[in-house]
Design a protein around this motif. Structure first.
Motif, mmCIF file in Angstrom:
data_model
loop_
_atom_site.group_PDB
_atom_site.id
_atom_site.type_symbol
_atom_site.label_atom_id
_atom_site.label_comp_id
_atom_site.label_asym_id
_atom_site.label_seq_id
_atom_site.Cartn_x
_atom_site.Cartn_y
_atom_site.Cartn_z
ATOM 1 N N ILE A 2 0.873 -1.170 0.000
ATOM 2 C CA ILE A 2 0.000 0.000 0.000
ATOM 3 C C ILE A 2 0.910 1.220 0.000
ATOM 4 N N ALA A 3 0.821 2.023 -1.050
ATOM 5 C CA ALA A 3 1.637 3.229 -1.175
ATOM 6 C C ALA A 3 0.965 4.381 -0.441
ATOM 7 N N THR A 4 1.786 5.233 0.174
ATOM 8 C CA THR A 4 1.286 6.436 0.822
ATOM 9 C C THR A 4 2.114 7.641 0.396
ATOM 10 N N SER A 5 1.406 8.737 0.096
ATOM 11 C CA SER A 5 2.065 9.959 -0.365
ATOM 12 C C SER A 5 1.059 11.100 -0.369
ATOM 13 N N LEU A 6 1.554 12.306 -0.171
ATOM 14 C CA LEU A 6 0.676 13.479 -0.288
ATOM 15 C C LEU A 6 0.230 13.695 -1.727
ATOM 16 N N SER A 7 0.927 13.095 -2.702
ATOM 17 C CA SER A 7 0.548 13.274 -4.104
ATOM 18 C C SER A 7 -0.552 12.313 -4.557
ATOM 19 N N ILE A 8 -0.933 11.355 -3.712
ATOM 20 C CA ILE A 8 -2.046 10.466 -4.035
ATOM 21 C C ILE A 8 -3.319 11.227 -3.700
ATOM 22 N N THR A 9 -4.111 11.511 -4.706
ATOM 23 C CA THR A 9 -5.244 12.423 -4.551
ATOM 24 C C THR A 9 -6.468 11.756 -3.930
ATOM 25 N N ALA A 10 -7.320 12.587 -3.379
ATOM 26 C CA ALA A 10 -8.540 12.120 -2.728
ATOM 27 C C ALA A 10 -9.541 11.576 -3.738
ATOM 28 N N THR A 11 -10.262 10.552 -3.310
ATOM 29 C CA THR A 11 -11.330 9.943 -4.088
ATOM 30 C C THR A 11 -12.548 9.825 -3.192
ATOM 31 N N ALA A 12 -13.723 10.118 -3.740
ATOM 32 C CA ALA A 12 -14.968 9.948 -2.985
ATOM 33 C C ALA A 12 -15.502 8.546 -3.243
ATOM 34 N N ASP A 13 -15.354 7.671 -2.260
ATOM 35 C CA ASP A 13 -15.866 6.312 -2.398
ATOM 36 C C ASP A 13 -17.317 6.290 -1.910
ATOM 37 N N PRO A 14 -18.245 5.666 -2.667
ATOM 38 C CA PRO A 14 -19.656 5.682 -2.282
ATOM 39 C C PRO A 14 -19.948 4.950 -0.971
ATOM 40 N N THR A 15 -19.101 4.018 -0.580
ATOM 41 C CA THR A 15 -19.321 3.270 0.661
ATOM 42 C C THR A 15 -18.584 3.870 1.852
ATOM 43 N N TYR A 16 -17.337 4.292 1.659
ATOM 44 C CA TYR A 16 -16.483 4.687 2.777
ATOM 45 C C TYR A 16 -16.222 6.179 2.876
ATOM 46 N N GLY A 17 -16.655 6.949 1.904
ATOM 47 C CA GLY A 17 -16.400 8.393 1.932
ATOM 48 C C GLY A 17 -15.058 8.718 1.314
ATOM 49 N N THR A 18 -14.420 9.759 1.815
ATOM 50 C CA THR A 18 -13.159 10.217 1.247
ATOM 51 C C THR A 18 -12.029 9.255 1.583
ATOM 52 N N ILE A 19 -11.338 8.813 0.539
ATOM 53 C CA ILE A 19 -10.122 8.007 0.636
ATOM 54 C C ILE A 19 -9.017 8.906 0.105
ATOM 55 N N ASN A 20 -7.933 9.054 0.871
ATOM 56 C CA ASN A 20 -6.934 10.046 0.482
ATOM 57 C C ASN A 20 -5.548 9.635 0.966
ATOM 58 N N GLY A 21 -4.559 9.744 0.075
ATOM 59 C CA GLY A 21 -3.163 9.564 0.451
ATOM 60 C C GLY A 21 -2.654 8.136 0.446
ATOM 61 N N TYR A 118 -10.245 0.308 9.120
ATOM 62 C CA TYR A 118 -10.028 1.736 8.880
ATOM 63 C C TYR A 118 -8.686 2.157 9.468
ATOM 64 N N PHE A 119 -7.979 3.026 8.753
ATOM 65 C CA PHE A 119 -6.717 3.552 9.263
ATOM 66 C C PHE A 119 -6.481 4.959 8.738
ATOM 67 N N GLY A 120 -5.597 5.683 9.413
ATOM 68 C CA GLY A 120 -5.253 7.040 9.008
ATOM 69 C C GLY A 120 -3.784 7.320 9.268
ATOM 70 N N ASP A 121 -3.294 8.388 8.692
ATOM 71 C CA ASP A 121 -1.905 8.810 8.854
ATOM 72 C C ASP A 121 -1.777 9.651 10.126
ATOM 73 N N TYR A 122 -0.877 9.260 11.007
ATOM 74 C CA TYR A 122 -0.673 9.952 12.284
ATOM 75 C C TYR A 122 -0.414 11.445 12.083
ATOM 76 N N SER A 123 0.437 11.792 11.137
ATOM 77 C CA SER A 123 0.848 13.187 10.939
ATOM 78 C C SER A 123 -0.113 14.006 10.095
ATOM 79 N N HIS A 124 -0.890 13.346 9.213
ATOM 80 C CA HIS A 124 -1.674 14.096 8.231
ATOM 81 C C HIS A 124 -3.180 13.835 8.255
ATOM 82 N N TYR A 125 -3.664 12.979 9.131
ATOM 83 C CA TYR A 125 -5.106 12.700 9.193
ATOM 84 C C TYR A 125 -5.894 13.975 9.494
ATOM 85 N N ASN A 126 -5.444 14.734 10.461
ATOM 86 C CA ASN A 126 -6.153 15.955 10.856
ATOM 87 C C ASN A 126 -5.879 17.135 9.920
ATOM 88 N N LEU A 127 -4.818 17.059 9.146
ATOM 89 C CA LEU A 127 -4.462 18.167 8.246
ATOM 90 C C LEU A 127 -5.038 17.998 6.849
#
Length: 138
Positions: A2-21, A118-127
């Motif tokens: 699973i790749a992670t980067s600020l350049s991976i853009t947000a997608t609106a998933d119909p089931t889970y909502g915003t997927i980003n990074g 479900y998971f999020g980025d420690y440094s960038h989830y809130n930003l």
């Protein structure tokens, strides 16, 4: 992977909502995507950011959706924790440094149970709402 980067853009998933990074690294996509896995798979996260940014993947225990922002991560989430992805256990890749775009990898995780994690980025989830889900099937 699973790749992670600020350049991976947000997608609106119909089931889970915003997927980003985050995205399935094999897809080569620059758009966020829900990650599919099987119970026999090994999951590993890779920070592909070319700039000097740390990323992580911190699980939200017992989550049925993404927690509201701002979310208060435990400070221990900055360190690697656990080797299995489950709903009841806190897990974290810890902070994964960037390696100038060549990739730096987390520890490996097993996915022993069917479910949605479900998971999020420690440094960038809130930003920047960096977050994703892993959907595990048999």
């Amino acid at each position: 992977m699973i790749a992670t980067s600020l350049s991976i853009t947000a997608t609106a998933d119909p089931t889970y909502g915003t997927i980003n990074g985050f995205t399935d690294a094999a897809s080569g996509s620059q758009a966020g995507s829900v990650v599919g896995a099987r119970t026999s798979d090994i999951i590993q996260f890779v920070n592909v950011d070319p700039s000097p940014l740390n990323h992580s993947a911190v699980g939200f225990p017992n989550a049925t959706s993404f927690p509201s922002v701002p979310y208060a991560f435990q400070s221990a989430a900055q360190l690697p924790r656990a080797t299995a992805i489950s709903t009841s256990q806190s897990r974290s890749t810890g902070l994964i440094p960037s390696q100038g775009g060549s990739g730096c990898y987390s520890q490996q995780f097993t996915v022993p149970s069917i479910g949605t994690y479900y998971f999020g980025d420690y440094s960038h989830y809130n930003l920047t709402n960096m977050r994703d889900v892993i959907v595990v099937t048999p």
